[in-house]
Design a protein around this motif. Structure first.
Motif: not given
Length: 266
Positions: A33, A88-89, A106, A56, A95-96, A112, A85, A91-93
């Motif tokens: 990360q 969720a992480l 991140g 996170i 969308h980066m 943000q 979790k 999915q977050r990656r």
């Protein structure tokens, strides 16, 4: 480390203790990360504090395991999250938009970076001016690595009636604060019980991290930025800075600092 010392026109040889600085990767589910340059100590605390302040996790219970793996050129802190979790992480990656430069891990947008901070609300804690001075003085005395090297930052948590309950050091001021937050969480102490004390200037990230911990008071040796002051004000945080001995300045929520009561020290 050996050195040549020049003082007052006299040249001599000597030995200087210097702090270590290594790349520290923070990896989740096998994927890195962030990589931070830092002091290779208290890395489990660092993993917990970083995970919390980066959004996170919401609590230490959402981390299943932390493994510190030494690599030839650095350290990989491998963090295993509970399943939801991890999802969720991932999915977050996805969308980066792309890799970031440095400073905020991140983060993919200005919004943000200037993220809303938790509202601290009504917190029944006050400090006297003498307690502010005592907190700063105690932190100065509780930094063995800084005492040897004069090259690292410190972060501590001060609880009225108990004094400093946790202290962490690092070459990076953000790292020191993340390590402190992890240590405070590990002890089961609530942020609302005391004040964060730091040896650095106060940038907006320092206010954000202290607010995520839930600390109503942030005390710093150096000065704040204008954005840090506005952010502390928005959070309802008391920001005390330029704290040197008995001297300090209160920038926000001065009602939590009783400057007229100087007789009691925790």
């Amino acid at each position: 480390m050996r050195e040549i010392v020049c003082r007052k026109g006299t040249v001599s040889s000597g030995v200087r203790v210097v702090p270590e600085e290594v790349p520290i990767a923070l990896s989740y589910g096998g994927s890195t990360q962030a990589v931070m340059m830092g002091t290779p100590s208290d890395l489990a605390d660092f993993a917990v504090g970083f995970s919390l302040t980066e959004g996170i996790i919401a609590s230490a219970a959402e981390i299943e395991k932390i493994e510190v793996v030494e690599e030839p050129k650095g350290i990989d802190v491998q963090i295993t999250l509970v399943e939801h979790k991890e999802d969720a992480l991932r999915q977050r990656r996805r969308h980066m938009a792309g890799p970031v430069g440095c400073g905020l891990c991140g983060i993919e947008s200005i919004e943000q970076a200037i993220r809303p901070v938790p509202q601290l609300g009504t917190v029944d804690i006050t400090l006297t001016g003498q307690q502010v001075a005592a907190a700063i003085g105690a932190l100065n005395d509780a930094q063995p690595l800084h005492g040897e090297t004069h090259a690292v930052h410190g972060a501590a948590f001060f609880v009225p009636g108990r004094g400093l309950v946790a202290v962490r050091e690092d070459v990076g001021r953000h790292n020191a604060l993340d390590k402190l937050i992890g240590a405070v969480m590990a002890q089961g102490i609530k942020g609302a019980e005391g004040a964060v004390v730091v040896t650095s200037r106060v940038s907006v990230e320092m206010v954000q991290k202290a607010a995520i911990l839930g600390a109503p008071i942030l005390i710093a040796i150096s000065a704040p930025t204008a954005l840090a002051i506005r952010t502390a004000e928005d959070a309802g945080m008391t920001l005390v800075a330029l704290a040197r001995g008995a001297d300090f300045e209160v920038f926000t929520r001065a009602d939590r600092i009783n400057t007229g009561a100087m007789s009691h020290v925790a």
